[in-house]
Each structure stands twice: as structure tokens, then as C-alpha cells.
Design an enzyme around this catalytic site. Structure first.
Site, PDB file in Angstrom:
ATOM      1  N   HIS A 158       2.945 -26.090  17.250  1.00  0.00           N
ATOM      2  CA  HIS A 158       2.515 -27.182  18.149  1.00  0.00           C
ATOM      3  C   HIS A 158       1.070 -26.879  18.550  1.00  0.00           C
ATOM      4  O   HIS A 158       0.188 -26.835  17.709  1.00  0.00           O
ATOM      5  CB  HIS A 158       3.506 -27.236  19.323  1.00  0.00           C
ATOM      6  CG  HIS A 158       3.417 -28.440  20.197  1.00  0.00           C
ATOM      7  ND1 HIS A 158       2.627 -29.527  19.933  1.00  0.00           N
ATOM      8  CD2 HIS A 158       4.040 -28.730  21.375  1.00  0.00           C
ATOM      9  CE1 HIS A 158       2.770 -30.432  20.895  1.00  0.00           C
ATOM     10  NE2 HIS A 158       3.617 -29.972  21.791  1.00  0.00           N
TER      11      HIS A 158
ATOM     12  N   ASP B  69      -5.567 -30.371  14.786  1.00  0.00           N
ATOM     13  CA  ASP B  69      -5.918 -28.963  14.978  1.00  0.00           C
ATOM     14  C   ASP B  69      -6.726 -28.367  13.835  1.00  0.00           C
ATOM     15  O   ASP B  69      -7.169 -27.228  13.934  1.00  0.00           O
ATOM     16  CB  ASP B  69      -4.646 -28.128  15.179  1.00  0.00           C
ATOM     17  CG  ASP B  69      -4.110 -28.318  16.569  1.00  0.00           C
ATOM     18  OD1 ASP B  69      -4.935 -28.513  17.479  1.00  0.00           O
ATOM     19  OD2 ASP B  69      -2.884 -28.278  16.751  1.00  0.00           O
TER      20      ASP B  69
ATOM     21  N   HIS C 185       2.124 -33.440   9.806  1.00  0.00           N
ATOM     22  CA  HIS C 185       2.503 -33.916  11.133  1.00  0.00           C
ATOM     23  C   HIS C 185       3.835 -34.627  11.020  1.00  0.00           C
ATOM     24  O   HIS C 185       4.094 -35.294  10.029  1.00  0.00           O
ATOM     25  CB  HIS C 185       1.433 -34.870  11.688  1.00  0.00           C
ATOM     26  CG  HIS C 185       1.524 -35.020  13.163  1.00  0.00           C
ATOM     27  ND1 HIS C 185       2.395 -35.887  13.766  1.00  0.00           N
ATOM     28  CD2 HIS C 185       0.872 -34.368  14.153  1.00  0.00           C
ATOM     29  CE1 HIS C 185       2.261 -35.776  15.071  1.00  0.00           C
ATOM     30  NE2 HIS C 185       1.358 -34.855  15.344  1.00  0.00           N
TER      31      HIS C 185
HETATM   32  N1  CMC Z   1       1.667 -26.422   4.772  1.00  0.00           N
HETATM   33  C1  CMC Z   1       2.462 -26.421   3.676  1.00  0.00           C
HETATM   34  N2  CMC Z   1       3.576 -27.160   3.550  1.00  0.00           N
HETATM   35  C2  CMC Z   1       3.910 -27.935   4.585  1.00  0.00           C
HETATM   36  C3  CMC Z   1       3.138 -27.995   5.756  1.00  0.00           C
HETATM   37  C4  CMC Z   1       1.976 -27.208   5.830  1.00  0.00           C
HETATM   38  N3  CMC Z   1       1.203 -27.234   6.915  1.00  0.00           N
HETATM   39  N4  CMC Z   1       3.714 -28.849   6.623  1.00  0.00           N
HETATM   40  C5  CMC Z   1       4.810 -29.299   6.022  1.00  0.00           C
HETATM   41  N5  CMC Z   1       4.931 -28.763   4.777  1.00  0.00           N
HETATM   42  C6  CMC Z   1       5.953 -29.047   3.770  1.00  0.00           C
HETATM   43  C7  CMC Z   1       7.262 -28.372   4.128  1.00  0.00           C
HETATM   44  O1  CMC Z   1       7.352 -27.103   3.543  1.00  0.00           O
HETATM   45  C8  CMC Z   1       8.246 -29.338   3.556  1.00  0.00           C
HETATM   46  O2  CMC Z   1       8.291 -29.167   2.159  1.00  0.00           O
HETATM   47  P1  CMC Z   1       9.687 -29.314   1.358  1.00  0.00           P
HETATM   48  O3  CMC Z   1      10.084 -30.753   1.516  1.00  0.00           O
HETATM   49  O4  CMC Z   1       9.365 -28.911  -0.031  1.00  0.00           O
HETATM   50  O5  CMC Z   1      10.653 -28.375   2.035  1.00  0.00           O
HETATM   51  C9  CMC Z   1       7.612 -30.715   3.790  1.00  0.00           C
HETATM   52  O6  CMC Z   1       6.201 -30.456   3.814  1.00  0.00           O
HETATM   53  C10 CMC Z   1       8.038 -31.375   5.102  1.00  0.00           C
HETATM   54  O7  CMC Z   1       7.743 -30.436   6.160  1.00  0.00           O
HETATM   55  P2  CMC Z   1       8.568 -30.282   7.471  1.00  0.00           P
HETATM   56  O8  CMC Z   1       8.404 -28.888   7.969  1.00  0.00           O
HETATM   57  O9  CMC Z   1       9.969 -30.791   7.247  1.00  0.00           O
HETATM   58  O10 CMC Z   1       7.818 -31.320   8.419  1.00  0.00           O
HETATM   59  P3  CMC Z   1       7.970 -31.406   9.977  1.00  0.00           P
HETATM   60  O11 CMC Z   1       7.760 -32.828  10.321  1.00  0.00           O
HETATM   61  O12 CMC Z   1       9.218 -30.760  10.447  1.00  0.00           O
HETATM   62  O13 CMC Z   1       6.770 -30.492  10.473  1.00  0.00           O
HETATM   63  C11 CMC Z   1       4.701 -29.723  11.294  1.00  0.00           C
HETATM   64  C12 CMC Z   1       5.588 -30.959  11.043  1.00  0.00           C
HETATM   65  C13 CMC Z   1       3.440 -30.185  12.034  1.00  0.00           C
HETATM   66  C14 CMC Z   1       5.467 -28.741  12.191  1.00  0.00           C
HETATM   67  C15 CMC Z   1       4.356 -29.090   9.941  1.00  0.00           C
HETATM   68  O14 CMC Z   1       3.662 -30.000   9.133  1.00  0.00           O
HETATM   69  C16 CMC Z   1       3.574 -27.782  10.112  1.00  0.00           C
HETATM   70  O15 CMC Z   1       4.175 -26.724  10.269  1.00  0.00           O
HETATM   71  N6  CMC Z   1       2.203 -27.863  10.051  1.00  0.00           N
HETATM   72  C17 CMC Z   1       1.393 -26.676  10.286  1.00  0.00           C
HETATM   73  C18 CMC Z   1       1.294 -26.402  11.772  1.00  0.00           C
HETATM   74  C19 CMC Z   1       0.375 -27.396  12.442  1.00  0.00           C
HETATM   75  O16 CMC Z   1      -0.720 -27.678  11.973  1.00  0.00           O
HETATM   76  N7  CMC Z   1       0.841 -27.914  13.601  1.00  0.00           N
HETATM   77  C20 CMC Z   1       0.020 -28.803  14.431  1.00  0.00           C
HETATM   78  C21 CMC Z   1       0.612 -30.167  14.531  1.00  0.00           C
HETATM   79  S1  CMC Z   1      -0.564 -31.315  15.216  1.00  0.00           S
HETATM   80  C22 CMC Z   1      -0.721 -30.785  16.860  1.00  0.00           C
HETATM   81  C23 CMC Z   1       0.444 -31.182  17.642  1.00  0.00           C
HETATM   82  O17 CMC Z   1       0.646 -32.372  17.877  1.00  0.00           O
HETATM   83  O18 CMC Z   1       1.162 -30.252  18.074  1.00  0.00           O
END
Ligand code: CMC
Length: 433
Positions: A267, A362, A306
């Protein structure tokens, strides 16, 4: 019944049910009538991480993740970032409308009146270890405020709620700046009420021997970043504020739950994680190996992806523009080159395209904060400062929402059936810690 309904056939019983659809949503509670037997609990939905469950009705922030739209109270984020001050946006979020000049002046005055913290808060902050993470300090200090303002428990009184929200909005920059000074071993600089909200924060943070002479471009850039972070509807930290607040605890305790949620690397901690990632990559030639690790699932490209935005994050677009304005003043952050190359590759690679992963807010904010002279472990505190008006507006909306009760999700129990107690001398060591 109108055709705004959903007809469900339960194939276990052959029974049909017609559920109303309102706002493109069915009520999960309407599913409870779907039973196999009379003493059945009724059908539930299973939605870990709330992927498609609306937990409230809200009039504060609108996001269309597919089209990359973000609006506060109907106003596009691009226009607010260009034209507003942070305090104006805080007013808008909390009162529902943009203030006229007189209202804005009054709002600024009432906030200034509350910028000081009780001297015991300064002692409390001094008690932290010299290397305490400033976000941990902020978290502790905001929850401690609940003991300084026991009247905050009176959450049924609208005037009292307003007073507490103003207090926290006013004291947040003071606490944030004090956390910074503590980690630097510098004496606290107290609020100077001749300065505006952001100017005061910058002065309390950076001043050494007299009033700090701010770079106006950097100060405005910081203000824009705070505006971009001011609210983001039902994200992890806001849900924490609402969830904890639903127990009718005081607002300081509820907001400290939000700060705790924001602390996490998925986050608000992501901007710090981006800088660590860029440091780890080190040079352009290491990028292909890093991207390979990401695609192999060994690493995450921090600052990408996201839950809601699936075309682009409108905040990231604005932040990239701010980044160039800042680097124009400070000189290029050497990590920018790596970030730009990562972005270029990621936007062309099928792994990222097929998963709709784009830079989020971010990806560039950390680089900007670093160029402004903030240490890495302070970035999340800046995010918290920006998000404060949003948390407060969402908390108020939650308290006023008569359809809200104490937040209490259900579960699907997967443990043992009932079994008899085993005396300690008869137990086998089956569980390892
Ligand atoms: N790098 C590589 N792969 C990713 C990433 C990433 N940053 N984010 C998602 N994926 C992949 C994930 O491995 C999954 O792949 P598969 O379908 O093959 O298993 C797919 O994309 C869907 O990901 P998810 O984890 O199910 O997506 P989510 O909606 O649960 O997660 C997130 C959203 C923001 C937590 C995630 O994208 C992430 O961890 N990003 C990096 C951390 C980050 O930058 N966070 C800041 C968010 S913006 C500020 C805020 O509002 O807090």
C-alpha cells in the site's frame, strides 16, 4: 417487480429466487433466503480481499479504473492538482463543496489554531529510539492523541466530530515533521502560524536556525503530491479506518488503524519499496535480469499494478509531470534513468500488458521525495499526511451512514469438527511452531 432483478435457480432444490438489483449491485443479505433446509444459515458470498464487494455507499471519491478516472466530489483530479491548494481539497472532501474565499480563509484559520501538540506528545516522541521508523512514530503519536482528547469518544455529537477532525488535520504536519526531526537528531521546530499549511510543514521539517527559505517550485510540487494522495475511496487503509471506526471507537484510534495499513509495502510503503528496488537494480545493464525475475514470479515490479486501475493510474501521469518540474530545480535523480527504462520495457512486455500492469502513483513519487531531500523511510509519512483529509471524510461519512453497523465479515470454517479434549500427557508433538 421491475426487470432490474436477478433470477437465481438453486439447483440443489429447484427453487427460484428473484433478487432486486440496485446500483448494479445485489444485496449479499438477500442471498440468505436461499436455503436447502429451514435451519440452514442461508447462502453467503465468498470474496477474500473484497474483489467485488461494495461495503458502503459513498459520495466522496469516484474512480473508473478502466478509463483511468479519479474525481473528488465530482471534480477531476487533474483540475484540482492544477488549481487547488491542499487545504481547499481537504475542505472539499470533508464538506462536500469547494469553499469560497471567505470559507477557505476561515478554514485555514481554524486549522492554524490547532497546529500545536501537547508538550507531552513531544516527550512521547522523544521516547522513541533514535532509529525508529517515522511511520511507526506517526502511528503511535496519532493513536496517543486519543488519550489527550478523551472527548473524542463522544462521536454522536457532530460539533465534537468536526472539532476532532480539524484537530487531527492541523496536528498531522506537526507530528510528521517532529518524527522527521527525531530521526535526524534535530530539535523540534514548532508551528509558525504566519505560514500556510504546506509551508508550515516544510518549515517545521527543514528549518535550521530561523525560518526555512523554501524553493516555491518544490513546495508547490509537494502540495500537488499531497492533493493526489488525498483520497482514493475504499482502499486498504480507508477500509481499515471505516472497519475499526465501525466499533464506534474514537476517530484517532480509527485513523491510526489506517496509518498502520498504509505502512505496508503493498500500500503506502510501495514508494519506499520502489527506491529500494531501484537501488538493488543499480545500473541499466541489470534491468533485463530483474525483469526476468519479475516474470518468473520471484520479484515484483514495485510501483506497478493496481487493484482498480487497469488502463493507467491518472495520478501517475500527473506525478511524472511533477517529477520533471522538480528535477529541473534539483538536477536529475540518477535513479530516474533506471525507472524510465523499467517503465519502457514493462509497457512493451506481454507479461505486464496482459495483466494490465501500469505505473501507479508510487512509481515516481519516491524519486520526487528523494530529490526534495526526504529520506526513504519518510515517504510513507508524506503519503499519510496527504491521505489524512480522505480518512477523516470517510470516517465522518461512515458514522453518519445509518445502514452501517459494526464491521464483521463472515468466514467459511475449514477446521476440525468437534473432538474431545486431550490431556497434556497424552498429546503427541504434531504441530511445529
Ligand atoms: N509486479 C509483477 N507482477 C505483478 C505486480 C507487480 N507489481 N502486480 C501484480 N502482478 C501480477 C501478479 O503476480 C498476478 O499475476 P498472476 O495472475 O500470474 O498470478 C497478477 O499480476 C494480478 O496481481 P494481483 O496481486 O492479483 O493484483 P492485486 O489487485 O491483488 O494487487 C497490487 C494490486 C497493487 C497490490 C499489486 O499490483 C502490487 O503488489 N503492486 C506492487 C506494489 C505497489 O506498487 N503498490 C502500490 C499501489 S498504489 C498506492 C496505493 O494506492 O496504495
Amino acid at each position: 417487480m421491475s426487470n432490474e432483478t436477478l433470477t437465481i435457480t438453486d439447483n440443489r432444490t429447484g427453487q427460484k429466487y428473484e433478487l432486486p438489483i440496485t446500483d448494479n449491485t445485489i444485496r449479499a443479505n438477500d442471498l440468505r433466503q436461499i436455503k436447502v433446509a429451514d435451519d440452514d444459515f442461508g447462502l453467503m458470498t465468498y470474496d477474500p480481499s473484497f474483489m467485488s464487494t461494495a461495503a458502503c455507499r459513498s459520495a466522496i471519491t469516484f474512480i473508473d479504473g478502466d478509463r483511468g478516472i479519479l474525481r473528488y466530489r465530482g471534480y477531476p483530479i487533474e483540475q484540482l492538482a492544477e488549481k487547488s491548494s491542499f487545504l481547499e481539497v481537504a475542505y472539499l472532501l470533508n464538506k462536500g463543496e469547494l469553499p469560497n474565499q471567505e470559507q477557505l480563509d476561515q478554514w485555514a484559520d481554524v486549522i492554524k489554531y490547532h497546529t500545536y501538540v501537547h508538550t507531552n506528545i513531544t516527550k512521547f516522541l522523544e521516547g522513541f529510539r533514535y532509529d525508529a521508523h517515522p511511520m511507526g512514530m506517526m502511528l503511535g503519536a496519532v493513536s496517543a492523541l486519543s488519550t489527550f482528547y478523551p472527548d473524542a469518544k463522544n462521536i454522536q455529537d457532530p460539533e465534537n466530530r468536526y472539532l476532532q477532525r480539524v484537530r487531527l488535520l492541523a496536528k498531522a504536519p506537526t507530528i510528521a515533521a517532529f518524527s522527521f526531526r527525531h530521526s535526524r537528531g534535530l530539535p523540534f521546530v514548532f508551528p509558525d502560524n504566519d505560514l500556510d499549511y504546506v509551508g508550515n510543514f516544510v518549515n517545521m521539517t527543514f528549518s535550521i536556525g530561523g525560518q526555512h527559505k523554501p524553493n516555491k517550485v518544490l513546495q508547490r510540487a509537494l502540495e500537488v503530491l499531497l492533493i493526489l494522495h488525498a483520497d482514493h475511496e475504499q482502499n486498504c487503509s480507508t477500509s481499515a479506518v471505516r472497519g475499526v471506526g465501525s466499533s464506534r471507537v474514537d476517530m484517532y484510534s480509527a485513523v491510526s488503524a489506517g496509518i498502520a495499513a498504509l505502512y505496508g509495502p503493498l500500500h503506502g510503503g510501495a514508494n519506499e519499496a520502489v527506491i529500494k528496488m531501484l537501488d538493488e537494480i543499480g545500473t541499466l545493464k541489470n534491468i533485463p535480469d530483474f525483469i526476468k525475475d519479475v516474470k518468473d514470479g520471484k520479484k515484483r515490479l514495485m510501483g506497478f499494478g493496481h487493484r482498480v486501475y487497469k488502463s493507467y493510474d491518472p495520478r501517475a501521469k500527473l506525478i511524472k509531470k511533477v517529477a520533471y518540474e522538480v528535477f529541473d530545480q534539483t538536477g536529475l535523480n540518477p535513479k530516474l534513468e533506471i525507472a524510465l527504462e523499467l517503465e519502457r520495457i514493462a509497457l512493451e512486455e506481454d507479461y505486464f500488458i496482459s495483466r494490465k500492469l501500469y505505473p501507479n502513483v508510487d512509481f515516481y513519487s519516491g524519486l520526487i521525495y528523494q530529490a526534495m531531500g526526504f529520506p526513504t523511510d519518510y515517504f510513507t509519512v508524506l503519503f499519510a499526511l496527504g491521505r489524512m483529509p480522505g480518512w477523516l471524510a470517510q470516517w465522518e461519512e461512515m458514522v453518519l451512514d445509518e445502514s452501517q453497523k459494526i464491521s464483521r465479515p463472515r468466514q467459511i470454517y475449514t477446521g476440525h469438527e468437534e473432538r474431545p479434549y486431550v490431556p497434556i500427557e497424552n498429546r503427541k508433538a504434531t504441530v511445529t511452531a
